[in-house]
Design a protein around this motif. Structure first.
Motif, short mmCIF file in Angstrom:
data_model
loop_
_atom_site.label_atom_id
_atom_site.label_comp_id
_atom_site.label_asym_id
_atom_site.label_seq_id
_atom_site.Cartn_x
_atom_site.Cartn_y
_atom_site.Cartn_z
N ALA A 259 54.70 7.07 58.60
CA ALA A 259 55.54 8.21 58.20
C ALA A 259 54.91 8.81 56.81
N VAL A 260 54.70 9.98 56.68
CA VAL A 260 54.42 10.64 55.50
C VAL A 260 55.17 11.53 55.08
N GLY A 261 54.96 12.41 54.03
CA GLY A 261 55.79 13.52 53.58
C GLY A 261 56.86 12.99 52.66
N SER A 262 57.97 13.78 52.38
CA SER A 262 58.97 13.45 51.63
C SER A 262 59.78 12.32 51.98
N ILE A 263 59.89 12.17 53.30
CA ILE A 263 60.70 11.26 53.68
C ILE A 263 60.14 9.94 53.42
N ASP B 211 60.44 9.55 49.48
CA ASP B 211 61.91 9.56 48.82
C ASP B 211 62.03 10.69 48.00
N THR B 212 61.48 11.76 48.62
CA THR B 212 61.71 13.07 47.50
C THR B 212 62.21 14.33 48.29
N TRP B 213 62.76 13.72 49.58
CA TRP B 213 63.42 14.77 50.17
C TRP B 213 64.84 15.35 50.01
N LEU B 214 65.02 16.60 50.41
CA LEU B 214 66.19 17.23 50.09
C LEU B 214 67.10 16.88 51.56
N PRO C 43 66.22 17.03 56.04
CA PRO C 43 64.86 16.99 56.01
C PRO C 43 63.98 17.10 57.17
N ASP C 44 62.48 17.40 57.39
CA ASP C 44 61.97 17.30 58.25
C ASP C 44 61.25 15.83 58.50
N ILE C 45 60.75 15.35 59.49
CA ILE C 45 60.41 14.07 59.72
C ILE C 45 58.77 14.28 59.97
N ASP C 46 57.87 13.71 59.17
CA ASP C 46 56.37 13.99 59.34
C ASP C 46 55.97 12.46 59.82
N ILE C 47 55.35 12.58 60.91
CA ILE C 47 54.69 11.29 61.36
C ILE C 47 53.35 11.42 61.60
N ALA D 245 41.76 19.30 58.48
CA ALA D 245 42.73 19.88 57.29
C ALA D 245 43.69 18.95 56.82
N VAL D 246 44.30 17.94 57.64
CA VAL D 246 45.27 16.96 57.47
C VAL D 246 44.95 15.69 56.96
N ASP D 247 43.49 15.17 57.24
CA ASP D 247 43.23 13.80 56.98
C ASP D 247 43.44 13.06 55.49
N ARG D 248 43.60 14.47 54.39
CA ARG D 248 43.97 13.77 52.96
C ARG D 248 45.29 13.25 52.82
N SER D 249 46.22 13.96 53.88
CA SER D 249 47.69 13.56 53.81
C SER D 249 47.93 11.95 53.44
N PRO D 250 47.34 11.27 53.99
CA PRO D 250 47.62 9.87 53.71
C PRO D 250 47.24 9.33 52.26
N LEU E 103 63.29 20.11 41.20
CA LEU E 103 62.17 21.22 41.45
C LEU E 103 62.00 21.97 42.83
N LYS E 104 62.33 21.13 43.82
CA LYS E 104 62.04 21.41 45.15
C LYS E 104 63.26 22.61 45.30
N ARG E 105 64.62 22.04 45.01
CA ARG E 105 65.80 23.06 45.11
C ARG E 105 65.65 24.10 44.35
N SER F 287 53.80 23.70 47.73
CA SER F 287 54.05 22.68 48.87
C SER F 287 54.94 21.56 48.32
N GLY F 288 55.30 20.62 48.87
CA GLY F 288 56.01 19.34 48.46
C GLY F 288 55.10 18.71 47.70
N TYR F 289 53.89 18.31 48.01
CA TYR F 289 52.97 17.53 47.36
C TYR F 289 52.59 18.12 45.89
P1 UTP Z 1 55.69 19.09 54.58
O1 UTP Z 1 55.39 20.64 54.33
O2 UTP Z 1 56.83 18.59 55.14
O3 UTP Z 1 55.81 18.45 52.86
O4 UTP Z 1 54.28 18.24 54.86
P2 UTP Z 1 56.80 17.42 52.55
O5 UTP Z 1 56.10 16.79 51.25
O6 UTP Z 1 57.27 16.39 53.25
O7 UTP Z 1 58.24 18.05 51.77
P3 UTP Z 1 59.46 18.52 52.26
O8 UTP Z 1 60.59 17.94 51.28
O9 UTP Z 1 59.49 18.15 53.61
O10 UTP Z 1 59.40 19.99 52.01
C1 UTP Z 1 54.58 16.81 55.45
C2 UTP Z 1 53.04 16.33 55.07
O11 UTP Z 1 52.01 16.70 55.96
C3 UTP Z 1 51.03 17.28 55.04
C4 UTP Z 1 51.46 16.98 53.82
O12 UTP Z 1 50.53 16.49 52.62
C5 UTP Z 1 52.50 16.08 53.72
O13 UTP Z 1 52.21 14.64 53.43
N1 UTP Z 1 50.43 18.46 55.48
C6 UTP Z 1 51.30 19.41 55.13
C7 UTP Z 1 49.15 18.68 55.60
O14 UTP Z 1 48.31 17.92 55.51
N2 UTP Z 1 48.66 20.06 55.75
C8 UTP Z 1 49.52 20.97 56.01
O15 UTP Z 1 48.97 22.27 56.12
C9 UTP Z 1 50.87 20.80 55.64
#
Ligand code: UTP
Ligand code: MN
Length: 451
Positions: A52-56, A59-62, A65-69, A133-138, A159-161, A179-181
């Motif tokens: 699981a990545v992103g704000s969930i 623990d910075t989600w509003l 939220p969306d769930i990013d796996i 483009a997404v490999d840096r996320s982790p 800040l997000k809100r 972006s969230g990051y």
């Molecule tokens: P999100 O846009 O959902 O951001 O991207 P977030 O940090 O979860 O913030 P909120 O609270 O939902 O708005 C989720 C993950 O996808 C990666 C980001 O780094 C983040 O970890 N990501 C997103 C990418 O790698 N590339 C993108 O183009 C978009």
């Protein structure tokens, strides 16, 4: 009545901090999704890991939220296989999942009411190893988890809100915002929500924030060096308009803090009669191009809509018609590109400028225009140039746009769609119930936090 910042912060925090029940609900869905992915991965006998990545995960989600796996693949697997297997797992895990493809293919679905993205990526240790483009996320994930303190999580949420409220949150192509990051890094840099707001008053176009030193130069309106990759600007998606809107909002918020910055009031919807009245009263010329919005993902569609707006704008300006403002919106299944002209009608005659008098070509300019049927004067000297008065081809911007639409480069899918069918609406033809929301917003220039 102005309120104290502390009181507002407390009130907003109450609204945006997830309740224990909501947390539980998200955790349950994430856990079950990770298990499903684990099960699906077993079929491949490759060292693939879901996370699981992103704000969930940070623990910075509003709320809502969306769930990013992410599904992390070992580097030895080819890009083609990784993309194929990633989509196979997506289909397996997400019933009715939809394949999405901007730069990188992934699967989107809805599970227990949450938007879920299943994104394949490579497992890398250093940013240089990145393949997509997404490999840096982790790596971003690890950086935030290692550095963000517990009490700063609510600062990120604030800040997000705030950014959502003023319409500048999200790096997706539709918004071109923060972006969230990026919000997490700003809180890390400045310490708290209020410190970000105060610091932004010193920002200028091209402002640079380094979380680690970097030599690389960037052209974008705001530069925030990625602490895990000195070669990357985390704010690269942010438009100048959204940067300046944010700085302006910060100033206004400090002057008179209020909850409307976080939860704005929408502009009132105008009646079609009122819209027609306003258009007439302004005396500008409204022209809208309407066509079926191509069925492509938003990250593909929005850059094309901007390109379309830009190409038409350029055409008009080059032909002497000056644009007061322009905008676009998706209305139902249609795209509406709207222009408001300051100059929309021009006289029959225009001055056509030739070369400076001392250039050799001046002679051939003179020859050509002395005998041209569109010339209404002899070529004559005007400052250092030879000029000639000629008949203008397009005296009204409406005719110009109609005539040139077919040959403009408006974006691949948009060109196709316009070829199939389109209409051009002008002035009071836009006072149509269908477009009333868009026109109301367009005609009302109030900032989101204003009454
Ligand atoms: P999100 O846009 O959902 O951001 O991207 P977030 O940090 O979860 O913030 P909120 O609270 O939902 O708005 C989720 C993950 O996808 C990666 C980001 O780094 C983040 O970890 N990501 C997103 C990418 O790698 N590339 C993108 O183009 C978009
Ligand atoms: Mn997210």
């Amino acid at each position: 009545m102005p309120q104290s910042v502390e009181k507002i912060e407390a009130e907003i925090i109450k609204r945006i901090t997830p309740s224990p029940e909501e947390r539980k609900k998200v955790e349950t869905t994430v856990k079950s999704l990770l298990e499903k992915v684990e099960r699906s991965i077993k079929r491949y006998d490759l060292n693939i890991e879901p996370m699981a990545v992103g704000s969930i995960a940070r623990d910075t989600w509003l709320p809502d939220p969306d769930i990013d796996i992410f599904i992390a693949f070992p580097l030895k697997i080819t890009l083609k296989d990784m993309e194929r297997i990633g989509l196979e797992i997506g289909r397996d895990v997400l019933e009715k999942g939809e394949r999405k493809y901007a730069e990188h293919p992934y699967t989107h679905g809805i599970v227990d009411g949450f938007d879920v993205d299943l994104v394949p990526c490579y497992k890398i240790e250093k940013p240089e190893q990145r393949m997509t483009a997404v490999d840096r996320s982790p790596l971003h994930q690890k950086y935030v988890i290692d550095h963000l303190k517990e009490e700063q999580k609510k600062e990120v949420r604030l800040l997000k809100r705030f950014m959502k409220g003023i319409g500048v949150y999200s790096a997706e192509a539709k918004v071109q915002g923060f972006s969230g990051y990026l919000t997490e890094l700003l809180v890390l840099k400045y310490g708290s929500f209020m410190n970000v707001i105060k610091s932004a008053l010193n920002w200028r176009g091209g402002f640079r924030i380094e979380l680690i030193p970097s030599e690389k130069m960037f052209e974008e309106p705001l530069v925030v060096i990625d602490p895990i990759d000195a070669q990357r600007n985390v704010a690269s998606a942010l438009s100048l308009q959204n940067l300046t809107t944010f700085i302006h909002a910060c100033k206004e918020f400090l002057k008179a803090p209020r909850t409307e910055f976080f939860y704005p009031k929408l502009p009132a919807k105008l009646t079609t009669q009122k819209i027609a009245e306003l258009i007439k009263k302004k005396g500008t010329f409204f022209l809208a191009l309407v066509f079926e919005a191509p069925k492509v993902v938003e990250d593909v569609l929005y850059p094309q809509l901007r390109k379309c707006e830009h190409s038409i704008r350029t055409l008009c300006i080059q032909n002497g018609f000056s644009v007061h403002n322009s905008d676009f919106e998706i209305v139902g299944s249609e795209a509406v590109i709207l222009f408001e002209f300051e100059v929309f009608e021009l006289p029959k005659v225009m001055k056509h400028r030739g070369p400076p008098i001392w250039i050799k070509n001046a002679e051939s300019f003179y020859e050509k225009w002395s005998a041209d049927k569109n010339a209404v004067s002899k070529p004559y000297v005007d400052g250092e140039h030879l000029v000639v008065d000629i008949l203008r081809k397009w005296m009204h911007v409406h005719e110009l746009v109609k005539a040139h639409l077919g040959e403009l480069s408006l974006g691949k899918n948009i060109n196709d769609s316009i070829k199939k069918r389109h209409s051009i609406l002008v002035n009071e033809e836009l006072a149509n119930e269908k477009y009333a929301d868009f026109l109301s917003r367009y005609l009302n220039k109030k900032m989101p936090w204003e009454d």
